[in-house]
Design a protein around this motif. Structure first.
Motif, PDB file in Angstrom:
ATOM      1  N   GLY A   1       0.782  -1.231   0.000  1.00 15.47           N
ATOM      2  CA  GLY A   1       0.000   0.000   0.000  1.00 15.47           C
ATOM      3  C   GLY A   1       0.812   1.277   0.000  1.00 15.47           C
ATOM      4  N   ALA A   2       2.096   1.185   0.323  1.00 16.01           N
ATOM      5  CA  ALA A   2       2.906   2.398   0.407  1.00 16.01           C
ATOM      6  C   ALA A   2       3.086   3.063  -0.950  1.00 16.01           C
ATOM      7  N   ASN A   3       3.068   2.264  -2.029  1.00  8.44           N
ATOM      8  CA  ASN A   3       3.224   2.843  -3.363  1.00  8.44           C
ATOM      9  C   ASN A   3       1.927   2.789  -4.169  1.00  8.44           C
ATOM     10  N   ALA A   4       0.812   2.518  -3.481  1.00 11.21           N
ATOM     11  CA  ALA A   4      -0.460   2.300  -4.180  1.00 11.21           C
ATOM     12  C   ALA A   4      -0.880   3.501  -5.017  1.00 11.21           C
ATOM     13  N   ASN A   5      -0.749   4.694  -4.484  1.00 12.84           N
ATOM     14  CA  ASN A   5      -1.199   5.868  -5.229  1.00 12.84           C
ATOM     15  C   ASN A   5      -0.357   6.098  -6.479  1.00 12.84           C
ATOM     16  N   ALA A   6       0.958   5.891  -6.354  1.00  9.01           N
ATOM     17  CA  ALA A   6       1.838   6.080  -7.510  1.00  9.01           C
ATOM     18  C   ALA A   6       1.486   5.110  -8.630  1.00  9.01           C
ATOM     19  N   VAL A   7       1.274   3.847  -8.281  1.00 12.43           N
ATOM     20  CA  VAL A   7       0.932   2.852  -9.303  1.00 12.43           C
ATOM     21  C   VAL A   7      -0.448   3.138  -9.873  1.00 12.43           C
TER      22      VAL A   7
ATOM     23  N   LEU B   1      -0.336   5.751 -12.574  1.00  9.18           N
ATOM     24  CA  LEU B   1       0.245   5.291 -13.840  1.00  9.18           C
ATOM     25  C   LEU B   1      -0.707   4.345 -14.566  1.00  9.18           C
ATOM     26  N   VAL B   2      -1.457   3.546 -13.815  1.00 11.83           N
ATOM     27  CA  VAL B   2      -2.458   2.672 -14.431  1.00 11.83           C
ATOM     28  C   VAL B   2      -3.537   3.514 -15.109  1.00 11.83           C
ATOM     29  N   LEU B   3      -3.992   4.565 -14.434  1.00 10.42           N
ATOM     30  CA  LEU B   3      -4.995   5.442 -15.036  1.00 10.42           C
ATOM     31  C   LEU B   3      -4.454   6.106 -16.302  1.00 10.42           C
ATOM     32  N   CYS B   4      -3.194   6.542 -16.238  1.00  3.55           N
ATOM     33  CA  CYS B   4      -2.546   7.108 -17.427  1.00  3.55           C
ATOM     34  C   CYS B   4      -2.567   6.090 -18.563  1.00  3.55           C
ATOM     35  N   SER B   5      -2.286   4.844 -18.246  1.00  2.00           N
ATOM     36  CA  SER B   5      -2.212   3.794 -19.259  1.00  2.00           C
ATOM     37  C   SER B   5      -3.576   3.419 -19.810  1.00  2.00           C
ATOM     38  N   LEU B   6      -4.621   3.587 -19.007  1.00  2.00           N
ATOM     39  CA  LEU B   6      -5.973   3.375 -19.522  1.00  2.00           C
ATOM     40  C   LEU B   6      -6.227   4.303 -20.709  1.00  2.00           C
ATOM     41  N   PHE B   7      -5.846   5.556 -20.526  1.00  2.00           N
ATOM     42  CA  PHE B   7      -6.031   6.529 -21.604  1.00  2.00           C
ATOM     43  C   PHE B   7      -5.108   6.221 -22.789  1.00  2.00           C
TER      44      PHE B   7
ATOM     45  N   VAL C   1      -7.361   1.561  -7.939  1.00  2.00           N
ATOM     46  CA  VAL C   1      -7.647   1.662  -9.370  1.00  2.00           C
ATOM     47  C   VAL C   1      -9.142   1.515  -9.622  1.00  2.00           C
ATOM     48  N   ALA C   2      -9.759   0.522  -8.990  1.00  2.00           N
ATOM     49  CA  ALA C   2     -11.191   0.275  -9.191  1.00  2.00           C
ATOM     50  C   ALA C   2     -12.014   1.485  -8.780  1.00  2.00           C
ATOM     51  N   ASN C   3     -11.720   2.044  -7.625  1.00  2.00           N
ATOM     52  CA  ASN C   3     -12.481   3.204  -7.140  1.00  2.00           C
ATOM     53  C   ASN C   3     -12.304   4.419  -8.050  1.00  2.00           C
ATOM     54  N   ALA C   4     -11.075   4.626  -8.525  1.00  2.00           N
ATOM     55  CA  ALA C   4     -10.814   5.762  -9.415  1.00  2.00           C
ATOM     56  C   ALA C   4     -11.537   5.582 -10.744  1.00  2.00           C
ATOM     57  N   ALA C   5     -11.569   4.358 -11.240  1.00  2.00           N
ATOM     58  CA  ALA C   5     -12.230   4.093 -12.523  1.00  2.00           C
ATOM     59  C   ALA C   5     -13.735   4.323 -12.415  1.00  2.00           C
ATOM     60  N   VAL C   6     -14.317   3.995 -11.264  1.00  2.00           N
ATOM     61  CA  VAL C   6     -15.738   4.272 -11.044  1.00  2.00           C
ATOM     62  C   VAL C   6     -16.001   5.770 -11.168  1.00  2.00           C
TER      63      VAL C   6
ATOM     64  N   ILE D   1      -8.679  -4.676 -19.091  1.00  2.00           N
ATOM     65  CA  ILE D   1      -8.335  -5.560 -17.977  1.00  2.00           C
ATOM     66  C   ILE D   1      -7.020  -5.096 -17.373  1.00  2.00           C
ATOM     67  N   THR D   2      -6.995  -4.958 -16.050  1.00  2.00           N
ATOM     68  CA  THR D   2      -5.755  -4.605 -15.355  1.00  2.00           C
ATOM     69  C   THR D   2      -5.516  -5.624 -14.247  1.00  2.00           C
ATOM     70  N   VAL D   3      -4.284  -6.077 -14.115  1.00  2.00           N
ATOM     71  CA  VAL D   3      -3.980  -7.152 -13.172  1.00  2.00           C
ATOM     72  C   VAL D   3      -3.113  -6.623 -12.038  1.00  2.00           C
ATOM     73  N   HIS D   4      -3.477  -7.002 -10.799  1.00  2.00           N
ATOM     74  CA  HIS D   4      -2.778  -6.506  -9.608  1.00  2.00           C
ATOM     75  C   HIS D   4      -2.684  -7.611  -8.555  1.00  2.00           C
ATOM     76  N   VAL D   5      -1.971  -8.685  -8.896  1.00  2.00           N
ATOM     77  CA  VAL D   5      -1.771  -9.795  -7.966  1.00  2.00           C
ATOM     78  C   VAL D   5      -0.279 -10.089  -7.860  1.00  2.00           C
ATOM     79  N   PRO D   6       0.160 -10.734  -6.774  1.00  2.00           N
ATOM     80  CA  PRO D   6       1.580 -11.089  -6.649  1.00  2.00           C
ATOM     81  C   PRO D   6       1.956 -12.194  -7.622  1.00  2.00           C
ATOM     82  N   ALA D   7       3.237 -12.286  -7.926  1.00  4.00           N
ATOM     83  CA  ALA D   7       3.731 -13.340  -8.816  1.00  4.00           C
ATOM     84  C   ALA D   7       4.165 -14.541  -7.989  1.00  4.00           C
ATOM     85  N   ASN D   8       3.548 -15.671  -8.227  1.00  9.48           N
ATOM     86  CA  ASN D   8       3.941 -16.919  -7.587  1.00  9.48           C
ATOM     87  C   ASN D   8       3.564 -18.071  -8.512  1.00  9.48           C
ATOM     88  N   ASP D   9       3.755 -19.287  -8.059  1.00 11.38           N
ATOM     89  CA  ASP D   9       3.487 -20.442  -8.915  1.00 11.38           C
ATOM     90  C   ASP D   9       2.023 -20.507  -9.358  1.00 11.38           C
TER      91      ASP D   9
END
Length: 390
Positions: free
Chosen positions: A81-87, A90-96, A151-156, A197-205
């Motif tokens: 969550g510490a970098n949530a706003n920054a990401v 950039l996701v919103l920028c990329s939507l456009f 991201v979801a709240n901002a997109a709404v 579609i935007t993905v925001h999950v950790p990378a694991n097996d």
């Protein structure tokens, strides 16, 4: 004797300033008590016996051997969550950018001749960069952690219809999620209904290649996909094939890759998600606070390999025990202390998978007792924290 903190990358001075005079912080310390890291890879790093904690100033910990650390009793922290706003920004920028061909338009104007006909050429050629508006379109958000919820709240608020999928959503995240976000029962629902579609999950097996040819086949023609979580979540060969065939209209990723960078209709950013001074300060501040609370009080919060245990200090001594999650451990600890005719004022124990953590508070404790407990089967590491020292 100073408490040694090793920095493996440049860490924000705002965060490092939270260490007081008892700490020695540098990138060349030896026999360190804790490590602060951002992107440096620690899989081959020789971890000494004195190392107690590693704090990642960021969310992902794929650069840290988390399981090996657990086996050695090294608590690994991250800063969710510490970098949530920054990401999010950039996701919103990329939507456009995924809809309006802004990048291509800017590059195209640079190729035009500098003459009296420049304005006319621009007007004549702009039609090749037409793209749809995002308002009224459906955005699918895979993963509803701190970033996904933001991201979801901002997109709404931007007028999008938002569908969210996360079978493991936390109570805290659920409270923050807008009531206008539709909850998807399966990831297939996201694939079938979303224009973006935007993905925001950790990378694991379990999440590797979660977006592949099979999933892409279920998506709408012309879907736009954003990946600001981790590169391996998307199967590269399948995505490039889908983009070339037009099934995926645009793919935007924050993870550098040569093949992506040289594929038309793919935008590759140089891992800019958390690259803001505010984000770096937030991550460093959280990481330092986590390390200090663990070293000084034995509290664990935001660990990726041990359970959360946060207890206020009320006694002279605190015994912190990292051990395997097996039966009868608490009885052994209590029995050892009782044999020494010492009284337990408070005890808390929590487990996470194969590992557990126990805090025992008392007003009378010795190194001999700690050593006796550390030698018990199943115990990985034990240490005393005296309140008078902190």
């Amino acid at each position: 004797m100073a408490i040694e903190i090793k920095t493996m990358n440049k860490i924000s001075e705002k965060g490092l300033a939270l260490f007081d005079e008892r700490y020695h912080v540098a990138d060349d310390v030896e026999n360190e008590d804790a490590i602060l890291v951002r992107s440096a890879k620690l899989h081959d790093y020789p971890m000494g016996e004195n190392l107690k904690a590693i704090a990642r100033a960021g969310a992902g910990v794929n650069n840290i051997p988390v399981k090996d650390c657990a086996d050695k009793g090294i608590v690994v922290f991250n800063t969710p969550g510490a970098n949530a706003n920054a990401v999010k920004e950039l996701v919103l920028c990329s939507l456009f950018l995924s809809s309006r061909r802004v990048v291509e338009g800017i590059e195209w104007t640079k190729t035009l001749e500098n003459n009296d006909g420049f304005g006319k050429a621009v007007e004549k050629g702009k039609k090749q960069f037409v793209g749809p508006e995002i308002e009224g379109k459906t955005l699918g958000v895979i993963g509803l952690g701190a970033i996904g919820v933001s991201v979801a709240n901002a997109a709404v608020k931007l007028g999008m219809n938002v569908i969210g999928y996360d079978p493991f959503i936390s109570v805290n995240a659920a409270w923050k999620l807008s009531k206008w976000v539709k909850k998807a029962a399966t990831i297939d629902e996201i694939f079938k209904e979303s224009d973006y579609i935007t993905v925001h999950v950790p990378a694991n097996d379990s999440t590797k290649n979660m977006i592949d040819a099979k999933g892409i086949a279920e998506m709408k023609p012309g879907v736009r996909v954003l990946n600001f979580a981790r590169g391996p979540l998307v199967n590269k060969e399948d995505m490039i094939d889908a983009v070339k065939k037009g099934k995926v209209a645009r793919y935007i990723t924050d993870f550098g890759d040569y093949d992506y960078a040289h594929t038309e209709n793919v935008i590759v950013m140089p891992h800019l998600g958390a690259s803001t001074p505010e984000s770096e300060e937030n991550c460093a501040t959280m990481a330092v606070r986590e390390v200090r609370d663990f070293l000084e009080n034995g509290n664990i919060q935001n660990s990726v390999n041990f359970p959360t245990v946060v207890e206020p200090r009320t006694t002279t001594y605190r015994l912190c025990i990292i051990h395997k999650n097996i039966p009868n451990m608490l009885a052994k600890f209590a029995g050892t202390i009782a044999k020494a005719n010492m009284n337990i004022e408070n005890m808390v124990n929590k487990a996470r998978g194969d590992y557990a953590y126990t805090i025992i508070d008392t007003n009378d404790l010795s190194e001999d007792i700690t050593k006796a407990i550390e030698q018990q089967e199943g115990v990985i590491k034990a240490r005393i924290i005296a309140k008078v020292l902190f």
